[in-house]
Design an enzyme around this catalytic site. Structure first.
Site, mmCIF file in Angstrom:
data_model
loop_
_atom_site.group_PDB
_atom_site.id
_atom_site.type_symbol
_atom_site.label_atom_id
_atom_site.label_comp_id
_atom_site.label_asym_id
_atom_site.label_seq_id
_atom_site.Cartn_x
_atom_site.Cartn_y
_atom_site.Cartn_z
ATOM 1 N N TYR A 73 0.827 -1.208 0.000
ATOM 2 C CA TYR A 73 0.000 0.000 0.000
ATOM 3 C C TYR A 73 0.860 1.255 0.000
ATOM 4 O O TYR A 73 0.460 2.306 -0.455
ATOM 5 C CB TYR A 73 -0.924 0.042 1.222
ATOM 6 C CG TYR A 73 -2.077 -0.917 1.130
ATOM 7 C CD1 TYR A 73 -2.995 -0.824 0.079
ATOM 8 C CD2 TYR A 73 -2.264 -1.910 2.079
ATOM 9 C CE1 TYR A 73 -4.050 -1.714 -0.009
ATOM 10 C CE2 TYR A 73 -3.318 -2.796 1.991
ATOM 11 C CZ TYR A 73 -4.210 -2.695 0.940
ATOM 12 O OH TYR A 73 -5.255 -3.566 0.843
ATOM 13 N N GLN A 99 7.123 26.438 -14.835
ATOM 14 C CA GLN A 99 8.098 27.515 -14.615
ATOM 15 C C GLN A 99 8.616 27.496 -13.173
ATOM 16 O O GLN A 99 9.804 27.643 -12.922
ATOM 17 C CB GLN A 99 7.456 28.876 -14.907
ATOM 18 C CG GLN A 99 7.047 29.060 -16.360
ATOM 19 C CD GLN A 99 6.313 30.376 -16.558
ATOM 20 O OE1 GLN A 99 6.662 31.388 -15.970
ATOM 21 N NE2 GLN A 99 5.265 30.359 -17.370
ATOM 22 N N CYS A 132 3.583 -17.952 -6.132
ATOM 23 C CA CYS A 132 4.194 -17.874 -4.801
ATOM 24 C C CYS A 132 3.156 -18.209 -3.723
ATOM 25 O O CYS A 132 2.743 -19.348 -3.623
ATOM 26 C CB CYS A 132 4.876 -16.541 -4.591
ATOM 27 S SG CYS A 132 6.252 -16.703 -3.425
ATOM 28 N N GLY A 138 0.159 -17.781 -3.863
ATOM 29 C CA GLY A 138 -0.955 -18.362 -4.629
ATOM 30 C C GLY A 138 -0.751 -19.847 -4.852
ATOM 31 O O GLY A 138 -1.677 -20.653 -4.707
ATOM 32 N N HIS A 156 8.405 -16.308 -9.167
ATOM 33 C CA HIS A 156 7.626 -15.198 -9.742
ATOM 34 C C HIS A 156 7.976 -15.020 -11.210
ATOM 35 O O HIS A 156 8.869 -14.234 -11.536
ATOM 36 C CB HIS A 156 7.945 -13.893 -9.011
ATOM 37 C CG HIS A 156 7.474 -13.849 -7.599
ATOM 38 N ND1 HIS A 156 6.299 -13.238 -7.234
ATOM 39 C CD2 HIS A 156 8.015 -14.330 -6.464
ATOM 40 C CE1 HIS A 156 6.133 -13.352 -5.927
ATOM 41 N NE2 HIS A 156 7.159 -14.011 -5.431
ATOM 42 N N GLU A 158 6.445 -13.382 -13.302
ATOM 43 C CA GLU A 158 6.068 -12.040 -13.782
ATOM 44 C C GLU A 158 7.256 -11.081 -13.843
ATOM 45 O O GLU A 158 7.225 -10.101 -14.574
ATOM 46 C CB GLU A 158 4.955 -11.448 -12.903
ATOM 47 C CG GLU A 158 5.340 -11.024 -11.487
ATOM 48 C CD GLU A 158 5.251 -12.150 -10.459
ATOM 49 O OE1 GLU A 158 5.302 -13.330 -10.860
ATOM 50 O OE2 GLU A 158 5.135 -11.840 -9.259
#
Ligand code: GLN
Length: 532
Positions: free
Chosen positions: A55, A194, A382, A384, A509, A511
């Site tokens: 989070y 600016q 993992c 999961g 993992h 991913e």
């Protein structure tokens, strides 16, 4: 070529996509044939984001060499395909730790240790990658987290100021700002930009290039105004309009001349614009993929960034399967036996997400049971995977009290147990099983097929608990096969139920290693199963 250094800072507001711009610069320079690395400097005090709640900081990305890093490194790797290391993710905490350790060692010979020069020198050393002179990069891109004016990023700015002075034309400062559109006035406003540039100038840094994030097209007069107020060449005021996908950004930045501007600043001949064919082919596929595949992310963090790499891996694999991923977050804390059918209705596949701790795990187990018994493609990653294993023990092997030692250290059927080498660990930070480990695939298994019949793969890890080998035979007999094994430690890394359409859990993992030009084979295979 001697190494050139590009510094990317951000102003006005956060979340402008500095990571995407840095990754895009990396991609564009790579396309010109240069050797590039990208690093992120974060001003917070944590040594690394490994101990941070998602989070706070979104996903924690893991490098091959086992370092827990900022999620921007995921963008760097997905865009450029380079493998980052622990040297690509630096925090204030790490800088101070190095300096303080040195001080305790007596290396400063009685000197007073100060922010300037000791902290700034250590920042400079890291920015220059002085530990790795053998690497001969053409470009080192350094993204500084946070927004200009933050108290905590001041030493980083001072280091950049000094380096620009020291490196001359080999250092380029790219400053990313925001040009808001005011609806009531029907106008785009450059004033915040600016002010942001003034702030930078006040710290002694004149930006070379401005990238203006905007929701609406900026006309030339607008860019001219910014150029003249900020002392930046007109061709170096680049606009970055909102794009339908982050993967459009490199091509758009090329079109806007960002890489050319960088090269001119350094004094390298710009030459021809690279075609980036593979990338453009991918974008073409992305634009053409209109048919949707609905995937559920069963997890507890209702936050886009918490499962960043999983989301991107699913997106990429879908595009390569000519479909568009429609991702649905399913809060596992809200899943019950009674509502699971309704919660997962219409989903063509689910990912049971990684995580830590008790919260939301029962919902993950219920979801895994539902998709197993209804033969819906399921990918456990993992935690999961661990929940798939527990579900199988409870509902197939008949161990109603099966659990992970993480959730209940005294569980009688600890099908997921603490790893032996983890038992004595008391320090939390950086002590999990982290980084790339090898895994042997069982011939003939679904994963073996997915990995194009590779026998040995290597994937990244981040966990303390593991499949308990005492139960391995029972699982095998009952139909959940342990098809991926670490050859050195004999740890189970992958389980699958071959008789299901696609029911696979990985302790690692995948991913983290999916990239735009090389989508991960397991995600490819999973999406294929979901759309069949
Ligand atoms: N909490 C689990 C473990 O430490 C899983 C970690 C994860 O999902 N990354 O083993």
């Amino acid at each position: 070529m001697k190494t050139n250094y590009i510094f990317v800072t951000g102003g006005v507001v956060s979340s402008l996509g500095k990571g995407i711009i840095s990754a895009s610069i990396g991609k564009l320079l790579q396309a010109r044939g240069y050797k590039v690395t990208i690093q992120k400097f974060d001003p917070y005090i944590n040594i690394d984001p490994g101990t941070l709640n998602p989070y706070e900081h979104g996903e924690c990305y893991v490098t091959e060499d086992g370092f827990e890093t900022d999620l921007d490194l995921g963008h760097y790797e997905r865009f450029t395909g380079i493998h980052t290391t622990r040297n690509n993710s630096i925090t204030t905490g790490r800088i101070y730790k190095t300096v303080i350790d040195r001080e305790r060692h007596g290396d400063y010979l009685g000197k007073t240790i100060q922010v300037v020069p000791h902290i700034t020198d250590e920042i400079k050393r890291r920015m220059l990658r002085e530990d790795e002179q053998g690497e001969d990069w053409d470009f080192v891109i350094t993204e500084v987290g946070g927004t200009i004016g933050d108290i905590e990023s001041a030493p980083f700015m001072e280091a950049i100021r000094q380096l620009r002075w020291q490196l001359g034309r080999s250092a380029v400062c790219v400053h990313l700002t925001y040009v808001p559109y005011l609806k009531a006035a029907d106008e785009l406003k450059t004033k915040p930009t600016q002010h942001s540039v003034k702030e930078l100038q006040g710290m002694g840094i004149q930006p070379d290039i401005l990238v203006l994030r905007t929701e609406r097209h900026l006309d030339d007069s607008m860019r001219m105004k910014v150029a003249s107020f900020c002392n930046v060449d007109l061709e170096c005021v680049v606009q970055s309009e909102d794009m339908p996908s982050i993967y459009e950004v490199p091509v758009n930045m090329q079109h806007q001349g960002l890489d050319a501007a960088i090269m001119r600043k350094i004094g390298i001949p710009v030459g021809e614009t690279p075609a980036m064919k593979a990338w453009r082919d991918f974008l073409e596929k992305q634009r053409n993929a209109t048919h949707e595949v609905h995937i559920g992310l069963v997890g507890k963090y209702d936050l886009q960034d918490a499962y960043k790499s999983i989301r991107e891996s699913l997106n990429l694999a879908s595009i390569y399967n000519d479909v568009k991923a429609k991702l649905h977050f399913v809060n596992s804390e809200e899943i019950t036996k009674e509502n699971v059918a309704e919660k997962l209705e219409g989903l063509q596949g689910i990912v049971v997400c990684p995580g830590f701790g008790q919260r939301g795990i029962e919902g993950k187990i219920i979801a895994a049971e539902y998709t197993r018994t209804h033969d819906i493609p399921t990918f456990g990653i993992c935690l999961g995977m661990q929940m798939m294993v527990i579900e199988f023990a409870r509902n197939v092997l008949g161990y109603k009290d099966a659990n992970s030692a993480e959730m209940n250290p005294d569980t009688p059927h600890n099908v997921i147990d603490i790893m032996e080498e983890q038992k004595s660990i008391t320090q939390m930070g950086g002590t999990m099983r982290l980084g790339a480990y090898e895994c042997e695939l069982r011939e003939g298994s679904r994963v073996y097929e997915a990995y194009s019949e590779k026998e040995l793969i290597s994937e990244r890890h981040r966990h303390r608990y593991e499949f308990n080998n005492q139960y391995k035979e029972e699982y095998e007999k009952a139909g959940m096969k342990c098809v991926g094994i670490n050859p050195k430690a004999n740890l189970v890394e992958i389980v699958e139920i071959p008789e299901k359409k696609w029911y696979i859990g990985t302790q690692f993992h995948p991913e983290y290693s999916s990239t735009v030009l090389n989508p991960h084979p397991l995600f490819m295979s999973f999406i294929k199963a979901c759309i069949n």
